[in-house]
Design an enzyme around this catalytic site. Structure first.
Site, PDB file in Angstrom:
ATOM      1  N   CYS A  53       1.488 -18.517  12.008  1.00 39.58           N
ATOM      2  CA  CYS A  53       2.743 -17.995  11.617  1.00 39.58           C
ATOM      3  C   CYS A  53       3.338 -17.610  12.878  1.00 39.58           C
ATOM      4  O   CYS A  53       4.664 -17.739  12.811  1.00 39.58           O
ATOM      5  CB  CYS A  53       2.328 -16.975  10.428  1.00 39.58           C
ATOM      6  SG  CYS A  53       1.870 -17.761   8.892  1.00 39.58           S
ATOM      7  N   TRP A 112       0.591  -1.104  -0.121  1.00 39.75           N
ATOM      8  CA  TRP A 112      -0.054   0.122   0.137  1.00 39.75           C
ATOM      9  C   TRP A 112       0.948   1.205   0.144  1.00 39.75           C
ATOM     10  O   TRP A 112       0.573   2.505   0.461  1.00 39.75           O
ATOM     11  CB  TRP A 112      -0.832   0.003   1.205  1.00 39.75           C
ATOM     12  CG  TRP A 112      -2.040  -0.936   1.043  1.00 39.75           C
ATOM     13  CD1 TRP A 112      -3.281  -0.903   0.332  1.00 39.75           C
ATOM     14  CD2 TRP A 112      -2.041  -2.419   1.682  1.00 39.75           C
ATOM     15  NE1 TRP A 112      -3.855  -2.015   0.519  1.00 39.75           N
ATOM     16  CE2 TRP A 112      -3.349  -2.890   1.137  1.00 39.75           C
ATOM     17  CE3 TRP A 112      -1.288  -3.248   2.157  1.00 39.75           C
ATOM     18  CZ2 TRP A 112      -3.399  -4.228   1.352  1.00 39.75           C
ATOM     19  CZ3 TRP A 112      -1.536  -4.429   2.511  1.00 39.75           C
ATOM     20  CH2 TRP A 112      -2.925  -4.884   2.224  1.00 39.75           C
ATOM     21  N   SER A 143      -1.421  -6.218  -7.077  1.00 42.11           N
ATOM     22  CA  SER A 143      -2.774  -6.321  -6.518  1.00 42.11           C
ATOM     23  C   SER A 143      -3.567  -4.948  -6.726  1.00 42.11           C
ATOM     24  O   SER A 143      -3.040  -3.819  -6.674  1.00 42.11           O
ATOM     25  CB  SER A 143      -2.743  -6.237  -4.839  1.00 42.11           C
ATOM     26  OG  SER A 143      -3.725  -5.824  -4.361  1.00 42.11           O
TER      27      SER A 143
HETATM   28  C1  LIG Z   1       3.637  -9.224   1.568  1.00 37.10           C
HETATM   29  S1  LIG Z   1       3.200  -7.859   0.700  1.00 37.10           S
HETATM   30  C2  LIG Z   1       4.493  -6.718   1.027  1.00 37.10           C
HETATM   31  C3  LIG Z   1       4.186  -5.378   0.695  1.00 37.10           C
HETATM   32  C4  LIG Z   1       5.148  -4.227   1.165  1.00 37.10           C
HETATM   33  N1  LIG Z   1       6.396  -4.560   0.548  1.00 37.10           N
HETATM   34  C5  LIG Z   1       5.126  -4.073   2.695  1.00 37.10           C
HETATM   35  O1  LIG Z   1       6.031  -4.474   3.348  1.00 37.10           O
HETATM   36  O2  LIG Z   1       3.954  -3.770   3.266  1.00 37.10           O
HETATM   37  C6  LIG Z   1       4.109  -8.575  -1.220  1.00 37.10           C
HETATM   38  C7  LIG Z   1       3.911  -7.711  -2.245  1.00 37.10           C
HETATM   39  O3  LIG Z   1       4.403  -8.294  -3.572  1.00 37.10           O
HETATM   40  C8  LIG Z   1       3.558  -7.941  -4.387  1.00 37.10           C
HETATM   41  N2  LIG Z   1       3.974  -8.939  -5.612  1.00 37.10           N
HETATM   42  C9  LIG Z   1       4.059 -10.269  -5.607  1.00 37.10           C
HETATM   43  N3  LIG Z   1       4.451 -10.764  -6.728  1.00 37.10           N
HETATM   44  C10 LIG Z   1       4.785  -9.726  -7.556  1.00 37.10           C
HETATM   45  C11 LIG Z   1       5.126  -9.589  -8.810  1.00 37.10           C
HETATM   46  N4  LIG Z   1       5.581 -10.776  -9.833  1.00 37.10           N
HETATM   47  N5  LIG Z   1       5.389  -8.192  -9.423  1.00 37.10           N
HETATM   48  C12 LIG Z   1       5.109  -7.362  -8.751  1.00 37.10           C
HETATM   49  N6  LIG Z   1       4.627  -7.189  -7.464  1.00 37.10           N
HETATM   50  C13 LIG Z   1       4.498  -8.329  -6.865  1.00 37.10           C
HETATM   51  C14 LIG Z   1       2.224  -8.060  -3.979  1.00 37.10           C
HETATM   52  O4  LIG Z   1       1.297  -7.334  -4.929  1.00 37.10           O
HETATM   53  C15 LIG Z   1       2.313  -7.308  -2.511  1.00 37.10           C
HETATM   54  O5  LIG Z   1       2.180  -5.997  -2.927  1.00 37.10           O
END
Ligand SMILES: C[S@@+](CC[C@H](N)C(=O)[O-])C[C@H]1O[C@@H](n2cnc3c(N)ncnc32)[C@H](O)[C@@H]1O
Length: 414
Positions: free
Chosen positions: A372, A183, A204
């Site tokens: 978790c 976000w 997302s």
């Molecule tokens: C666990 S969330 C972490 C979000 C953020 N970095 C945080 O620490 O709040 C994982 C993020 O990775 C993104 N994501 C996963 N696979 C992706 C891809 N192939 N390309 C771009 N974003 C990706 C998801 O949409 C999400 O925003």
């Protein structure tokens, strides 16, 4: 015609009577006829079985089998979420060998852009309101950093963002790419506090919409660009980056794809550029799955296609991509604490959460967060921040000081 369950009840009662002396698990089982059986003194958790069908979720009592019974309403459970998970894993240990450690080696998850986008949708597009109810205000969805172990969740999330951006020595005007920007909290912090120009990508749609709104509201539209884009589609011909972050994202990449993931990061980075990869790792040296059936539950209900490498594999694949690891920090205890705080928030917001998602989703996430927290506390999984440089051998291309002291600007001792 009503089916008599009397013989099963008699059998079960005799079985429980024989088993009871061998257990000391703080669990009370309440059968559908009202009979109670305690598997230990001072039960913290009560399981109310709705009928004989519920019993199959105890045979064997693996974590996926138990969790599925709860999620599907075959039985109700009373108690704190974290006690429930502790009791469940003690039950699982009585009946399930630590199997599943090597599952992924023989059955790797399949990843491509379509599958990955679908998996992200299942996990992240539950609804922004849902996540807002139990994350901190900035909606950071990854392990926080507790420098003294006493910080609030919000303070520890800000400390984590700063810890990463300080490790990267982010300077005003530098171009930062945040892969998996969620976000937008890290992108906004990097722009506001460090003066960087940031591109954040997420898969997302819900995250993208809210992150764009938040960037606009903060007046950062000229500095921060949020994209709904797969990291594989970022074109290096559009300009290289001084620094790259990937926080809580590489869990989605897949074991077989880690070499190309790090190669892409390397291709997007300027010579001498720094990358900080922050992600969950397997504690099995061969990158096996979380034990006792936990991995199967997570795969089916929460995180389809997630795969965790051992940190040694992550380091190896980084090296192969020309990224030299400069600093490796384990944050396992920090994630156990973060998840316990998320789980507490989830418990205290349970009525509000049930009003925005289905009962099944509520149950899945309730057990997932507490589970978790348990998995990190038990060292079933871990998490590392790895700082790496696209350095080569030229001294001029290694931007970091000789010591790590710069990483702790507010501390006297390191
Ligand atoms: C666990 S969330 C972490 C979000 C953020 N970095 C945080 O620490 O709040 C994982 C993020 O990775 C993104 N994501 C996963 N696979 C992706 C891809 N192939 N390309 C771009 N974003 C990706 C998801 O949409 C999400 O925003």
């Amino acid at each position: 015609m009503a089916v008599s369950v009397k013989p099963e009840l008699d059998l079960l009662t005799r079985l429980l009577a024989r088993l009871q002396p061998h257990f000391d698990i703080p669990l009370r089982l309440v059968l559908w006829n009202g009979a109670q059986h305690d598997l230990g003194t001072d039960p913290l958790v009560t399981v109310q079985l709705s009928g004989p069908r519920a019993l199959r979720h105890f045979l064997p009592p693996s974590l996926d089998n138990l969790a599925e019974g709860y999620v599907n309403g075959q039985f109700d459970v009373l108690g704190r979420a974290q006690d429930i998970v502790d009791v469940a894993s003690r039950l699982a240990e009585t009946g399930v060998p630590m199997r599943g450690r090597f599952g992924r080696l023989f059955n790797p998850a399949r990843h491509d852009r379509t599958r990955d986008a679908r998996a992200i949708e299942q996990h992240y597009d539950v609804s922004n309101d849902f996540y807002r109810l139990w994350l901190d205000e900035a909606m950071v969805y990854s392990c926080a950093y507790f420098p003294s172990g006493t910080e609030t969740l919000a303070a520890a999330q800000t400390a984590k963002l700063d810890h990463i951006l300080v490790k990267l020595m982010l300077q005003p005007g530098e171009r930062l790419l945040d892969i998996g920007c969620g976000w937008g909290a890290l992108a906004m912090r990097a722009a506001q506090k460090f003066g960087a120009k940031v591109v954040g990508v997420t898969l997302s749609k819900n995250q993208y919409t809210l992150a764009c709104e938040r960037v606009d509201q903060a007046g950062l539209a000229g500095q921060v660009e949020i994209r709904l884009q797969d990291y594989r589609d970022i074109d290096e011909r559009d300009g290289l980056f001084d620094k790259i972050t990937s926080v809580g994202m590489f869990e989605h990449v897949g074991l077989l794809h880690l070499p190309s993931y790090f190669a892409k990061i390397s291709a997007l980075l300027k010579d001498g550029g720094l990358v900080l990869n922050h992600g969950i790792t397997s504690t099995d040296p061969d990158s096996g799955e979380c034990p006792l059936g936990a991995a199967s539950f997570i795969e089916k209900y929460v995180f389809p296609n997630g795969e965790l490498p051992h940190v040694s594999k992550a380091l190896r694949d980084m090296q192969s991509a020309g990224l030299e690891a400069l600093d490796v920090e384990c944050l396992r205890r920090h994630y156990a604490r973060t998840l316990a705080l998320w789980s507490d928030n989830f418990e205290s917001q349970s009525d509000a959460i049930r009003s925005v998602v289905s009962e099944t989703t509520y149950r899945v996430w309730r057990i997932y967060l507490a589970g978790c927290a348990h998995a990190f506390a038990q060292n079933w999984v871990s998490i590392y921040q790895v700082l790496a440089c696209k350095a080569g051998t030229s001294e001029a291309l290694n931007p970091t000081p000789w010591s790590r002291a710069y990483m702790y600007p507010n501390s006297q001792s390191h």
